[in-house]
Design a protein around this motif. Structure first.
Motif, PDB file in Angstrom:
ATOM      1  N   UNK A 154       0.838  -1.201   0.000  1.00 56.81           N
ATOM      2  CA  UNK A 154       0.000   0.000   0.000  1.00 56.81           C
ATOM      3  C   UNK A 154       0.871   1.247   0.000  1.00 56.81           C
ATOM      4  N   UNK A 155       0.499   2.277  -0.753  1.00 56.46           N
ATOM      5  CA  UNK A 155       1.251   3.536  -0.696  1.00 56.46           C
ATOM      6  C   UNK A 155       1.096   4.191   0.667  1.00 56.46           C
ATOM      7  N   UNK A 156       2.082   4.964   1.028  1.00 62.50           N
ATOM      8  CA  UNK A 156       2.003   5.703   2.295  1.00 62.50           C
ATOM      9  C   UNK A 156       0.781   6.614   2.273  1.00 62.50           C
ATOM     10  N   UNK A 215      14.008  13.738  -0.912  1.00 61.94           N
ATOM     11  CA  UNK A 215      13.074  12.913  -1.690  1.00 61.94           C
ATOM     12  C   UNK A 215      11.739  13.630  -1.939  1.00 61.94           C
ATOM     13  N   UNK A 216      11.074  14.222  -0.915  1.00 64.39           N
ATOM     14  CA  UNK A 216       9.812  14.909  -1.219  1.00 64.39           C
ATOM     15  C   UNK A 216       9.994  16.131  -2.104  1.00 64.39           C
ATOM     16  N   UNK A 239      -1.674  11.799   3.765  1.00 58.16           N
ATOM     17  CA  UNK A 239      -1.500  12.763   4.857  1.00 58.16           C
ATOM     18  C   UNK A 239      -0.032  12.884   5.268  1.00 58.16           C
ATOM     19  N   UNK A 240       0.735  11.820   5.049  1.00 50.41           N
ATOM     20  CA  UNK A 240       2.165  11.880   5.346  1.00 50.41           C
ATOM     21  C   UNK A 240       2.844  12.952   4.499  1.00 50.41           C
ATOM     22  N   UNK A 241       2.432  13.064   3.237  1.00 56.23           N
ATOM     23  CA  UNK A 241       2.989  14.086   2.352  1.00 56.23           C
ATOM     24  C   UNK A 241       2.437  15.462   2.685  1.00 56.23           C
ATOM     25  N   UNK A 284       7.633   9.003  -5.224  1.00 58.36           N
ATOM     26  CA  UNK A 284       8.481   9.576  -4.170  1.00 58.36           C
ATOM     27  C   UNK A 284       7.671   9.946  -2.942  1.00 58.36           C
ATOM     28  N   UNK A 285       6.376  10.145  -3.113  1.00 59.35           N
ATOM     29  CA  UNK A 285       5.495  10.400  -1.976  1.00 59.35           C
ATOM     30  C   UNK A 285       4.858   9.108  -1.471  1.00 59.35           C
ATOM     31  N   UNK A 286       4.478   8.227  -2.411  1.00 56.43           N
ATOM     32  CA  UNK A 286       3.794   6.990  -2.034  1.00 56.43           C
ATOM     33  C   UNK A 286       4.759   5.941  -1.507  1.00 56.43           C
TER      34      UNK A 286
END
Length: 486
Positions: A41-43, A243-244, A46-48, A216-218
């Motif tokens: 599963x992608x992150x 990375x972000x 909300x983390x991004x 890069x976000x997921x």
């Protein structure tokens, strides 16, 4: 003939670019060169959205876009565009020749590499695929056969989608469809169709970049091994900051390719510099894989067209680019996270959860038949205590004794297998324990080593040797011979 072509600046540059695609021994480290767990599963988004570096990147890019738009609306902007036109005139007047030569050169390079679908990252055992790619390159020579080459490109993408996980091929697919659409439009006798041929290329690259940037976000963990292997790529910026912001840069510059003339040309120039900077550390195989993107970026930088056939309101409104960028982010993020749930469901674990359970190398997994599909989780299932990426449990055993024990076990199994009467079967029965011995040594290195380069080598050995073991086991089972699981 060749000397006369080279005296034409546009064609000379195009031929030089195509010639650079000739394959040579090199290594590249991009997603598909390692079998990542792509159904994780992608992150959470909300983390991004709570990452201050993401918003820092957004603010910097919006400042750049706004400044470019302000300049573009003044006589200075028009003068700048005119200067760009004068510099790029030699290529602009032969731009279709450039695109055709590069596409043909790309397929010749892919044919030379062999055993891949449309990019070095997607492997295939079918030899005829390479010959079809050579036919595609040949068909680009004449406008009459260009639609056939376009059909060949689409056909190969259908095969790739059949053999590989479609979700993580969507960025490649956008580029392939754009190249095929260009060939159809360029060969058309209708000018109202032909005038859109460079636009479809621009949209294809823009979509490919925006989609791939979301990884890069997921899945920021996918990029950790690369950052550790080549720390100079971050320019000394901390990993979790770089990375972000790199993801923001890739997405926004991809979007910039769809914007007003000055914004898109400046975005193309910046992207061309970035892609070229990656050629030296990653080698010519990386250049082959990115050749079409780089060529189309050149097309965008050279394109003199001032008219916007889509999104013309961006030209009229100063806030058009920020509004468009916001809309693009919403659409792509919704599509990425939503389609992942459609493909894999909502019960899969995130990379962070897998890493916490399995350790740093839990980004990798191995599956012979579907190396990038749902089966890639096979060796990392719950309760799989002997996953090959797990460091060896040495206990009180010394390093020397651990290596000696692994070699002794390998030797006994090898000698037993090599005694088979059939030389082909003897070879495979001997090679499997040989490869298992290499994996055992690599696991000992992961347990006791500290050198970053050796640790990375050990991981690569595990990945490659395990896939070859799976292939040899499948060969034996097809002949009714089953190896013991130990």
């Amino acid at each position: 003939m060749l000397s006369s072509l080279l005296r034409k600046p546009g064609l000379g540059f195009a031929l030089a670019f195509a010639g650079a695609l000739a394959p040579a021994a090199a290594s590249a480290h991009v997603k598909w060169f390692a079998p990542y767990i792509v159904d994780a599963a992608p992150a959470p988004i909300t983390r991004t959205l709570t990452d201050p570096w993401f918003w820092t990147g957004i603010v910097l890019v919006l400042a750049f876009f706004t400044a470019s738009r302000l300049v573009e609306r003044t006589p200075v902007g028009e003068t700048t565009l005119d200067a760009m036109d004068r510099v790029t005139n030699p290529l602009w007047f032969r731009l279709d020749d450039f695109v055709r030569i590069v596409i043909a050169g790309f397929f010749v390079a892919i044919f030379s590499v062999g055993g891949v679908y449309l990019t070095p990252d997607l492997k295939t055992p079918a030899e005829w695929v390479s010959w079809l790619q050579l036919l595609i390159a040949t068909g680009i020579v004449s406008r009459k056969t260009m639609p056939l080459s376009a059909a060949g490109i689409i056909f190969l993408w259908v095969l790739a989608l059949r053999d590989y996980d479609p979700f993580h091929l969507l960025d490649y697919l956008a580029l392939g469809v754009a190249a095929a659409a260009y060939l159809v439009l360029e060969s058309s006798g209708r000018e109202d169709w032909r005038k859109h041929r460079f636009e479809v290329l621009r949209w294809g690259v823009a979509i490919a970049l925006m989609w791939s940037s979301l990884e890069k976000f997921a899945y920021p963990e996918w990029f950790y091994p690369l950052v550790e292997e080549k720390p100079f790529l971050t320019f000394g910026i901390p990993r979790d900051m770089f990375i972000p912001m790199a993801g923001v840069a890739e997405f926004t510059m991809g979007f910039g390719l769809l914007a007003t003339p000055l914004v898109r040309r400046l975005s193309a120039i910046a992207l061309f510099v970035i892609f070229n900077a990656a050629v030296y550390p990653f080698g010519r195989v990386d250049l082959i894989g990115h050749a079409l993107i780089m060529a189309i970026i050149v097309v965008i930088a050279v394109d003199h067209t001032r008219q916007l056939h889509f999104w013309s309101w961006i030209r009229r409104a100063l806030v058009g680019v920020p509004i468009g960028l916001t809309g693009a982010l919403v659409i792509f993020v919704t599509a990425y996270w939503g389609l992942h749930a459609v493909f894999y469901g909502t019960e899969t674990r995130t990379m962070a959860e897998i890493r916490a359970e399995r350790g740093e190398m839990a980004t990798h997994s191995y599956s012979l038949d579907h190396p990038h599909g749902p089966q890639a989780m096979e060796t990392l299932r719950e309760g799989d205590e002997l996953s090959p990426v797990t460091p060896a449990d040495l206990g009180d055993t010394s390093i020397a004794d651990a290596y000696a024990q692994s070699m002794m076990g390998m030797h006994v199994e090898m000698m037993a297998g090599l005694r088979h009467d059939d030389p082909d079967i003897a070879f495979v029965l001997g090679m499997i324990p040989h490869h298992k011995g290499a994996i055992d040594m690599a696991r000992i290195q992961l347990a006791a080593g500290s050198d970053a380069e050796n640790m990375d080598l050990a991981r690569h050995i595990i990945a490659e040797q395990q896939q070859e073991i799976d292939a040899m086991r499948a060969w034996l089972e097809a002949r009714g011979i089953k190896m013991p699981d130990s």
